[in-house]
Design a protein around this motif. Structure first.
Motif, PDB file in Angstrom:
ATOM      1  N   ALA A   1       1.018  -1.204   0.052  1.00  0.00           N
ATOM      2  CA  ALA A   1      -0.128  -0.174  -0.052  1.00  0.00           C
ATOM      3  C   ALA A   1       0.939   1.251  -0.125  1.00  0.00           C
ATOM      4  CB  ALA A   1      -0.955   0.173   1.234  1.00  0.00           C
ATOM      5  N   VAL A   2       0.427   2.271  -0.786  1.00  0.00           N
ATOM      6  CA  VAL A   2       1.371   3.431  -0.874  1.00  0.00           C
ATOM      7  C   VAL A   2       0.204   4.585  -0.275  1.00  0.00           C
ATOM      8  CG1 VAL A   2       2.847   5.047  -2.334  1.00  0.00           C
ATOM      9  CG2 VAL A   2       2.550   2.320  -2.858  1.00  0.00           C
ATOM     10  N   ILE A   3       1.067   5.244   0.427  1.00  0.00           N
ATOM     11  CA  ILE A   3       0.404   6.470   1.022  1.00  0.00           C
ATOM     12  C   ILE A   3       0.990   7.844   0.513  1.00  0.00           C
ATOM     13  CG2 ILE A   3      -0.738   7.346   3.340  1.00  0.00           C
ATOM     14  CD1 ILE A   3       0.022   4.379   4.251  1.00  0.00           C
ATOM     15  N   PHE A   4       0.427   8.392  -0.081  1.00  0.00           N
ATOM     16  CA  PHE A   4       0.816   9.817  -0.172  1.00  0.00           C
ATOM     17  C   PHE A   4       0.176  10.961   0.591  1.00  0.00           C
ATOM     18  CE2 PHE A   4       0.784   7.569  -4.373  1.00  0.00           C
ATOM     19  CZ  PHE A   4       2.344   7.900  -4.489  1.00  0.00           C
ATOM     20  N   ALA A   5       0.937  11.690   1.490  1.00  0.00           N
ATOM     21  CA  ALA A   5       0.175  12.574   2.308  1.00  0.00           C
ATOM     22  C   ALA A   5       1.143  14.072   1.894  1.00  0.00           C
ATOM     23  CB  ALA A   5       0.913  12.116   3.670  1.00  0.00           C
ATOM     24  N   LEU A   6       0.206  15.130   1.854  1.00  0.00           N
ATOM     25  CA  LEU A   6       0.653  16.598   1.673  1.00  0.00           C
ATOM     26  C   LEU A   6       0.995  17.117   2.975  1.00  0.00           C
ATOM     27  CD1 LEU A   6      -0.628  17.942  -1.623  1.00  0.00           C
ATOM     28  CD2 LEU A   6       1.022  19.023  -0.150  1.00  0.00           C
ATOM     29  N   MET A   7       1.881  17.665   3.114  1.00  0.00           N
ATOM     30  CA  MET A   7       2.033  18.407   4.568  1.00  0.00           C
ATOM     31  C   MET A   7       3.086  19.455   4.679  1.00  0.00           C
ATOM     32  SD  MET A   7       4.070  15.548   6.733  1.00  0.00           S
ATOM     33  CE  MET A   7       3.039  14.050   6.030  1.00  0.00           C
ATOM     34  N   ARG A   8       3.277  20.114   5.455  1.00  0.00           N
ATOM     35  CA  ARG A   8       4.550  21.065   5.750  1.00  0.00           C
ATOM     36  C   ARG A   8       5.559  20.518   6.010  1.00  0.00           C
ATOM     37  NH1 ARG A   8       1.953  25.810   9.272  1.00  0.00           N
ATOM     38  NH2 ARG A   8       3.652  25.774  10.365  1.00  0.00           N
ATOM     39  N   LYS A   9       6.590  21.064   5.507  1.00  0.00           N
ATOM     40  CA  LYS A   9       8.060  20.389   5.862  1.00  0.00           C
ATOM     41  C   LYS A   9       8.379  20.218   7.447  1.00  0.00           C
ATOM     42  CE  LYS A   9      12.419  19.593   4.572  1.00  0.00           C
ATOM     43  NZ  LYS A   9      12.822  18.170   4.071  1.00  0.00           N
ATOM     44  N   ASP A  10       7.988  21.297   7.989  1.00  0.00           N
ATOM     45  CA  ASP A  10       8.253  21.143   9.540  1.00  0.00           C
ATOM     46  C   ASP A  10       7.507  20.177  10.126  1.00  0.00           C
ATOM     47  OD1 ASP A  10       6.231  22.793   9.006  1.00  0.00           O
ATOM     48  OD2 ASP A  10       6.614  24.154  10.496  1.00  0.00           O
ATOM     49  N   THR A  11       6.296  19.623   9.733  1.00  0.00           N
ATOM     50  CA  THR A  11       5.465  18.917  10.148  1.00  0.00           C
ATOM     51  C   THR A  11       6.148  17.278   9.726  1.00  0.00           C
ATOM     52  OG1 THR A  11       3.392  20.155   9.597  1.00  0.00           O
ATOM     53  CG2 THR A  11       3.079  17.815  10.305  1.00  0.00           C
ATOM     54  N   TRP A  12       6.663  17.276   8.607  1.00  0.00           N
ATOM     55  CA  TRP A  12       7.332  15.772   8.132  1.00  0.00           C
ATOM     56  C   TRP A  12       8.431  15.852   8.937  1.00  0.00           C
ATOM     57  CZ3 TRP A  12       7.208  11.306   6.011  1.00  0.00           C
ATOM     58  CH2 TRP A  12       8.631  11.005   5.702  1.00  0.00           C
ATOM     59  N   GLU A  13       9.300  16.418   9.468  1.00  0.00           N
ATOM     60  CA  GLU A  13      10.263  16.398  10.350  1.00  0.00           C
ATOM     61  C   GLU A  13       9.964  15.744  11.699  1.00  0.00           C
ATOM     62  OE1 GLU A  13      13.345  17.179   9.755  1.00  0.00           O
ATOM     63  OE2 GLU A  13      12.812  18.171   7.915  1.00  0.00           O
ATOM     64  N   VAL A  14       8.528  15.987  12.071  1.00  0.00           N
ATOM     65  CA  VAL A  14       8.177  15.130  13.380  1.00  0.00           C
ATOM     66  C   VAL A  14       7.519  13.803  12.934  1.00  0.00           C
ATOM     67  CG1 VAL A  14       6.418  15.460  15.284  1.00  0.00           C
ATOM     68  CG2 VAL A  14       7.421  17.591  14.171  1.00  0.00           C
ATOM     69  N   VAL A  15       6.668  13.825  11.796  1.00  0.00           N
ATOM     70  CA  VAL A  15       5.952  12.676  11.288  1.00  0.00           C
ATOM     71  C   VAL A  15       7.027  11.628  10.946  1.00  0.00           C
ATOM     72  CG1 VAL A  15       4.748  11.715   9.482  1.00  0.00           C
ATOM     73  CG2 VAL A  15       3.845  14.050  10.471  1.00  0.00           C
ATOM     74  N   LYS A  16       8.134  11.920  10.456  1.00  0.00           N
ATOM     75  CA  LYS A  16       9.186  10.987   9.970  1.00  0.00           C
ATOM     76  C   LYS A  16       9.635  10.352  11.341  1.00  0.00           C
ATOM     77  CE  LYS A  16      13.271  13.905   9.854  1.00  0.00           C
ATOM     78  NZ  LYS A  16      14.245  14.471   9.072  1.00  0.00           N
ATOM     79  N   ARG A  17       9.571  10.931  12.445  1.00  0.00           N
ATOM     80  CA  ARG A  17      10.192   9.859  13.469  1.00  0.00           C
ATOM     81  C   ARG A  17       9.458   9.158  13.904  1.00  0.00           C
ATOM     82  NH1 ARG A  17      11.325  15.308  16.148  1.00  0.00           N
ATOM     83  NH2 ARG A  17      12.507  16.086  14.829  1.00  0.00           N
ATOM     84  N   SER A  18       8.152   9.239  14.057  1.00  0.00           N
ATOM     85  CA  SER A  18       6.869   8.375  14.490  1.00  0.00           C
ATOM     86  C   SER A  18       6.885   7.274  13.407  1.00  0.00           C
ATOM     87  CB  SER A  18       5.796   9.287  14.530  1.00  0.00           C
ATOM     88  OG  SER A  18       5.620  10.321  15.300  1.00  0.00           O
TER      89      SER A  18
END
Lengths: 120, 143
Positions: free
Chosen positions: B68-85
């Motif tokens: 499954a491929v999930i594409f999510a559009l977000m702010r760069k600073d949000t991605w910095e947090v999301v990627k750790r999770s």
């Protein structure tokens, strides 16, 4: 997170030609890819001429490769599944950042060679 | 109304946007989406995909090939947090393996769409026009 910079190669080919793409990409040093189903929107003349709706079915292959082997992979894909072949593929690469889940030990041998410092 | 003719990206601070691409085994996508939702990112698209086998065993058994491929559009600073999770979620077990990366966006259509994706819910004061080349907004007026 890896220190090596990666690029995502997107290759759009006719349905059933993803094997050609992956074989070429693997020979050039790629590890694996993900295949998505897609539909082409070009070729309107064909649709009007026959009077029936023909949907050109496509597949998109996403391959994540280290930047060092990007050119090799693109060349290999172009040769085996490019526009002059039955696959009629087009491929392009985009720079990606913050790659997660790629283990450093699993990088292809070619990429490791490319990143090795040259000693004379 | 002179202000109406100033492009939004010239008069406001622009948050860089990225599209995150998360590739996981089928069945894991709901957990990944949950992680993304927890960070107030609601612009996600999920699609089914097929993995190209990396071993003969997988090829014969057909295991681990459905993705499954999930594409999510977000702010760069949000991605910095999301990627750790996401990174910690991918390391839970062998079954939850996957990859994730982000692609920076260079342009977007209309101010309202930009505001929606960048999660700008409050009125942002216009700033002095200065050179900033983070993302180009096509269409829309400064409000």
């Amino acid at each position: 997170m890896s220190d090596i910079s990666y690029e995502a190669i997107f290759c759009i080919v006719n349905l059933g030609f993803t094997d050609l793409v992956m074989t070429a990409a693997k020979a050039a040093g790629a590890r694996g890819g993900t295949v998505l189903s897609a539909r082409g929107t070009g070729n309107k003349e064909m649709e009007q001429f026959f009077g029936v709706k023909i949907t050109p079915e496509k597949e998109i292959v996403m391959i994540l490769v280290p930047t060092s082997i990007r050119d090799d992979v693109l060349h290999a894909v172009n040769e085996s599944a490019g526009m002059s072949t039955k696959g009629q593929g087009i491929a392009f690469s985009v720079a990606v950042s913050d790659t997660i889940g790629l283990e450093q030990n699993e990088t292809p041998a070619k990429a490791e060679e490319a990143t090795k410092p040259t000693t004379k | 109304m002179e202000n109406d003719n100033i492009p939004y990206d010239k008069s406001h601070r622009i948050h860089p946007l990225v599209i995150a691409c998360i590739v996981v085994n089928e069945g894991q996508e709901d957990d990944m989406k949950q992680i993304v939702f927890e960070h107030e990112v609601y612009a996600t698209w999920t699609t089914r995909a097929r993995g190209t086998s990396t071993s003969l065993f997988d090829e014969v058994t057909g295991g681990q090939l459905r993705k499954a491929v999930i594409f999510a559009l977000m702010r760069k600073d949000t991605w910095e947090v999301v990627k750790r999770s996401i990174a910690s979620r991918l390391n839970i077990s062998k079954l939850s393996k996957g990859i994730a990366y982000c692609i920076p966006l260079t342009g977007i259509m209309s101010v309202s769409v930009y505001k929606m994706f960048s999660n700008v819910r409050f009125f942002e004061k216009p700033v002095e026009s200065k050179k900033q080349k983070k993302i180009k907004i096509i269409g829309g007026k400064s409000k």
